[in-house]
Scaffold this active site. Structure first.
Site, PDB file in Angstrom:
ATOM      1  N   CYS A 131     -26.441  28.349  64.678  1.00 20.57           N
ATOM      2  CA  CYS A 131     -27.259  27.246  64.173  1.00 20.57           C
ATOM      3  C   CYS A 131     -27.839  27.588  62.810  1.00 20.57           C
ATOM      4  O   CYS A 131     -28.556  28.588  62.667  1.00 20.57           O
ATOM      5  CB  CYS A 131     -28.391  26.928  65.147  1.00 20.57           C
ATOM      6  SG  CYS A 131     -29.422  25.557  64.588  1.00 20.57           S
ATOM      7  N   GLY A 244     -15.583  19.657  64.967  1.00 18.07           N
ATOM      8  CA  GLY A 244     -15.815  19.474  63.536  1.00 18.07           C
ATOM      9  C   GLY A 244     -15.107  18.265  62.961  1.00 18.07           C
ATOM     10  O   GLY A 244     -13.915  18.304  62.709  1.00 18.07           O
TER      11      GLY A 244
END
Length: 305
Positions: A131, A244
């Protein structure tokens, strides 16, 4: 007749489409739109040991190429997730889920993972070491092979369920990190998390989100994700979940040819709550068009020539 079934470490999915963590809440929120039992699984909102408010506002910025977010792992903490959020999900979904786990130390990861490991309808522990929107943890673990391996090894030693390491694209050598995780006992790899991006308001010259740089996602990152999945598939023998910029059935098929055994759909859910449903309904038509009988047969097939 097309067959969309895939498998992740013995976890059988009706299809490879999984809403990505952080873009689908805890799942039950989307049950007002459609029957979420059609999904392959759900990657739950990222969960930490303790409750987190996340980053200061503003923390979302649209851009032509996708979305920038600096949410900062806002969540109610693992105990409330288990006691309050998962029961709500069980009322509308009968399928096992994937727990997405973040931390600021190895002990944090182990603590949270051990609690999810005891939940019968959690199938996979997705360990987020990627993250970009928090300090003192998160992506720091995912940028170094040794640190990534240390998190993986600690969680594996404490848990019985499959452990999938979610890796950051913001590195120079994704293969070495993926291999380090495999060597440390990872059962799978998740590629990719958000890239680093930034927006500045041309009217004021000020950064648009509070953190400045933040997580960039959306269709513009798909070629990077496909490339990294392709590279890692050549290097490891464990399953990969590809993430993605996926928005269509063609995107899913492309990612699976690169080497993904399943996929997660992220930012598209924030644009269209029916994104995953549309992909699942579109997949059989695309499979017939391309002469694909079983989706599992095309995993990594781009490596053959």
């Amino acid at each position: 007749m097309t067959d969309m079934r895939v498998s992740l470490s013995g976890f059988e999915l009706d299809n490879p489409v999984i809403p990505a963590s952080g873009t689908f809440g805890f799942g039950y929120e989307f049950a007002d739109f459609y029957d979420i039992n059609i999904l392959g699984s759900i990657a739950l909102k990222g969960t930490t040991k303790d409750p987190r408010y996340g980053n200061p506002l503003p923390r979302i910025a649209e851009c032509r190429e996708g979305l920038i977010n600096a949410i900062g792992l806002q969540n109610p903490g693992v105990h409330k997730v288990i006691d309050e959020e998962l029961p709500k999900l069980r009322k509308v979904c009968s399928k096992p889920s994937i727990a997405n786990i973040s931390g600021f130390s190895i002990d944090d990861y182990v603590y949270t993972a051990k609690l999810f490991d005891e939940i019968p309808d959690i199938a996979i522990l997705e360990i987020n070491i990627s993250c970009p929107n928090v300090h003192g943890g998160g992506m720091a673990f995912g940028q170094d092979p040794e640190q990534a391996a240390s998190v993986c090894r600690a969680v594996k030693s404490a848990c019985r369920k499959p452990v999938y390491m979610k890796l950051s694209p913001n590195v120079t050598d994704i293969v070495s990190i993926a291999k380090a995780c495999e060597d440390a006992g990872a059962d799978g790899i998740v590629l990719i998390n958000t890239m680093l991006g930034m927006r500045i308001d041309p009217r004021t010259g000020r950064k648009v989100v509070s953190t400045g740089a933040a997580g960039f996602s959306g269709p513009a990152v798909k070629p990077v994700a496909v490339r990294m999945v392709y590279q890692v598939y050549d290097a490891v023998k464990i399953p990969i979940i590809g993430v993605g910029g996926l928005e269509t059935a063609d995107d899913v098929i492309e990612m699976m040819y690169a080497g993904a055994a399943a996929v997660e759909v992220g930012a598209a859910n924030l644009v269209d709550p029916y994104a995953c449903k549309n992909i699942i309904e579109e997949l059989p038509r695309k499979m017939e068009e391309y002469g694909i009988e079983r989706l599992s047969d095309i995993i990594g097939k781009a490596h053959l020539g």
